[in-house]
Scaffold this motif. Structure first.
Motif, mmCIF file in Angstrom:
data_model
loop_
_atom_site.group_PDB
_atom_site.id
_atom_site.type_symbol
_atom_site.label_atom_id
_atom_site.label_comp_id
_atom_site.label_asym_id
_atom_site.label_seq_id
_atom_site.Cartn_x
_atom_site.Cartn_y
_atom_site.Cartn_z
ATOM 1 N N THR A 167 -0.351 -10.565 4.485
ATOM 2 C CA THR A 167 -1.568 -9.785 4.261
ATOM 3 C C THR A 167 -2.453 -10.460 3.225
ATOM 4 O O THR A 167 -1.978 -10.902 2.178
ATOM 5 C CB THR A 167 -1.210 -8.364 3.791
ATOM 6 O OG1 THR A 167 -0.423 -7.709 4.796
ATOM 7 C CG2 THR A 167 -2.459 -7.536 3.528
ATOM 8 N N CYS B 280 -7.128 -7.898 -1.065
ATOM 9 C CA CYS B 280 -8.212 -6.971 -0.714
ATOM 10 C C CYS B 280 -9.578 -7.599 -0.981
ATOM 11 O O CYS B 280 -10.497 -7.463 -0.180
ATOM 12 C CB CYS B 280 -8.069 -5.677 -1.501
ATOM 13 S SG CYS B 280 -6.570 -4.742 -1.089
ATOM 14 N N ASN C 146 -10.129 -2.065 -5.004
ATOM 15 C CA ASN C 146 -8.782 -2.214 -4.443
ATOM 16 C C ASN C 146 -8.048 -3.438 -4.966
ATOM 17 O O ASN C 146 -6.838 -3.543 -4.808
ATOM 18 C CB ASN C 146 -8.850 -2.266 -2.919
ATOM 19 C CG ASN C 146 -9.244 -0.928 -2.323
ATOM 20 O OD1 ASN C 146 -8.600 0.076 -2.532
ATOM 21 N ND2 ASN C 146 -10.343 -0.922 -1.564
ATOM 22 N N ARG D 223 -2.501 -4.904 0.078
ATOM 23 C CA ARG D 223 -2.220 -3.530 0.493
ATOM 24 C C ARG D 223 -1.822 -3.526 1.968
ATOM 25 O O ARG D 223 -2.553 -4.037 2.809
ATOM 26 C CB ARG D 223 -3.435 -2.627 0.257
ATOM 27 C CG ARG D 223 -3.764 -2.444 -1.225
ATOM 28 C CD ARG D 223 -5.069 -1.679 -1.430
ATOM 29 N NE ARG D 223 -5.366 -1.523 -2.843
ATOM 30 C CZ ARG D 223 -5.074 -0.452 -3.573
ATOM 31 N NH1 ARG D 223 -4.482 0.584 -2.987
ATOM 32 N NH2 ARG D 223 -5.369 -0.400 -4.851
ATOM 33 N N SER E 52 -0.619 -0.917 5.074
ATOM 34 C CA SER E 52 -0.668 0.499 5.435
ATOM 35 C C SER E 52 0.168 0.797 6.682
ATOM 36 O O SER E 52 0.967 -0.031 7.111
ATOM 37 C CB SER E 52 -2.127 0.912 5.643
ATOM 38 O OG SER E 52 -2.935 0.538 4.552
ATOM 39 N N THR F 139 -0.476 6.170 3.148
ATOM 40 C CA THR F 139 0.761 5.431 2.886
ATOM 41 C C THR F 139 0.396 3.962 2.710
ATOM 42 O O THR F 139 -0.391 3.422 3.487
ATOM 43 C CB THR F 139 1.773 5.561 4.041
ATOM 44 O OG1 THR F 139 1.278 4.887 5.205
ATOM 45 C CG2 THR F 139 2.035 7.018 4.395
ATOM 46 N N GLN F 140 0.952 3.332 1.692
ATOM 47 C CA GLN F 140 0.667 1.921 1.449
ATOM 48 C C GLN F 140 1.772 1.276 0.621
ATOM 49 O O GLN F 140 2.401 1.941 -0.217
ATOM 50 C CB GLN F 140 -0.652 1.719 0.686
ATOM 51 C CG GLN F 140 -1.895 1.780 1.523
ATOM 52 C CD GLN F 140 -3.107 1.267 0.783
ATOM 53 O OE1 GLN F 140 -3.165 1.239 -0.450
ATOM 54 N NE2 GLN F 140 -4.116 0.845 1.529
ATOM 55 N N ILE G 182 1.586 -1.515 -2.207
ATOM 56 C CA ILE G 182 0.553 -2.109 -3.050
ATOM 57 C C ILE G 182 1.217 -3.154 -3.937
ATOM 58 O O ILE G 182 2.081 -2.825 -4.757
ATOM 59 C CB ILE G 182 -0.142 -1.039 -3.918
ATOM 60 C CG1 ILE G 182 -0.722 0.075 -3.032
ATOM 61 C CG2 ILE G 182 -1.227 -1.668 -4.777
ATOM 62 C CD1 ILE G 182 -1.298 1.242 -3.812
ATOM 63 N N GLU H 36 -5.987 0.922 8.262
ATOM 64 C CA GLU H 36 -5.782 -0.439 7.744
ATOM 65 C C GLU H 36 -6.919 -0.844 6.809
ATOM 66 O O GLU H 36 -7.412 -1.965 6.840
ATOM 67 C CB GLU H 36 -5.631 -1.442 8.891
ATOM 68 C CG GLU H 36 -4.458 -1.177 9.811
ATOM 69 C CD GLU H 36 -3.110 -1.302 9.113
ATOM 70 O OE1 GLU H 36 -3.034 -1.952 8.048
ATOM 71 O OE2 GLU H 36 -2.121 -0.736 9.619
ATOM 72 N N MET H 37 -7.345 0.112 5.971
ATOM 73 C CA MET H 37 -8.377 -0.106 4.955
ATOM 74 C C MET H 37 -9.745 -0.451 5.556
ATOM 75 O O MET H 37 -10.593 -1.048 4.902
ATOM 76 C CB MET H 37 -7.959 -1.217 3.976
ATOM 77 C CG MET H 37 -6.659 -0.948 3.250
ATOM 78 S SD MET H 37 -6.764 0.486 2.141
ATOM 79 C CE MET H 37 -7.906 -0.127 0.908
#
Length: 296
Positions: free
Chosen positions: A51, A54, A59, A65, A67, A117-118, A120, A266-267
């Motif tokens: 990933t 951000c 963020n 992050r 998800s 839910t994440q 981080i 997914e943000m």
């Protein structure tokens, strides 16, 4: 500044709820078993590594992050059903409300629901996140009834140096005119497998990571069940049908983000999934509305 109280998983629920009502948050040591923690890393670690950061001021420009956790691993199940967390959520939020229906006075008890839910992961060099209240997403007034109970599981050790979540104890009792100060926040220190639990009205943030290692936490939010649409439009009008509707209708159905930050996928803008333009998601299969009607 007082520290948050620490509890064991077998603590009496009433004592735990009383601490949350007083301080707004508490720490539960050894919240999950070592096998559950290992399972979370096995299932989520590779996707987290893949990933991107951000890249924005809120963020985190050095924060990852991840998800959609209930679609990624069954090891989140014992987190959300852990007796202190789920029990406290029910005790704090599922409180009867009285109303008149005709000439009858009735009591209605709201449900609760899984919200965000994440995972981080705060990387080295990440600065402090702005202090904020999570229930501000629903534009709640303070002080007021609890509408969210948040969990942060330490997947790695949390320290002051690596950005352990900072909390201002008692800030859920403040009104909306009092601004939070960084000097009032205390860092969460806990071992991997322990958890921080706090009410949605508590000011908190991700801390600054001045260490050489990332800090990884997994968060789940439980919200009041009445903070949603009356009819479940995502099932009533599934994505395969919604994809062919006008954009304005799509957004009114719920494929939209409501400021300051509700409804993302997914943000990102959830409407993108209808155009198969949301990275990391499975393309939807379009369905003829008339074909659906023929089967009803």
């Amino acid at each position: 500044m007082r520290e948050l109280t620490r509890f064991r998983p077998d603590t009496d629920l009433d004592l735990f709820v009383a601490a949350l009502e007083r301080d707004g948050g508490a720490i539960v040591e050894d919240f999950v078993s070592p096998s559950t923690l290992a399972g979370l890393w096995e299932d989520l670690g590779p996707s987290l590594d893949a990933t991107d950061y951000c890249g924005d001021w809120y963020n985190g420009t050095r924060t990852r992050r991840l998800s959609s956790l209930f679609a990624r691993t069954p090891h989140v199940h014992p987190l959300v059903t852990q007796p202190l967390y789920l029990g406290a959520a029910r005790a704090l939020m599922q409180r009867p409300r009285s109303m008149w229906i005709g000439r009858s006075r009735v009591e209605v008890t709201p449900g609760i629901q899984i919200s965000g839910t994440q995972v981080i992961q705060i990387g080295p060099g990440q600065g402090k996140q702005p202090l904020h209240r999570d229930d501000a997403l629903h534009l709640r007034g303070h002080p007021g009834p609890v509408s969210r109970l948040q969990l942060m599981l330490a997947m790695s050790d949390f320290t002051e140096e690596n950005g352990g979540t900072q909390v201002i104890p008692g800030s859920h009792h403040w009104d909306d005119e009092r601004a939070p100060e960084t000097s009032e926040a205390i860092p969460t220190r806990m071992r991997a497998g322990s958890a921080l639990i706090w009410e949605g009205g508590v000011y908190h943030n991700g801390g600054r990571n001045t260490s050489e290692e990332p800090r990884t936490g997994l968060t789940i939010a439980l919200d009041l069940g009445n903070l949603r649409q009356e009819e479940n439009q995502y099932l009533a009008v599934p994505p395969g049908i919604a994809a062919d509707l006008p954009e304005e209708i799509q957004r009114l159905l719920g494929y939209d983000r409501c400021p300051p930050g509700l409804g993302w996928l997914e943000m990102d803008d959830p409407r993108l999934i209808l155009d198969d333009r949301l990275p990391g998601t499975t393309p939807i299969s379009r369905q003829d509305p008339h074909e659906r009607a023929d089967h009803e």
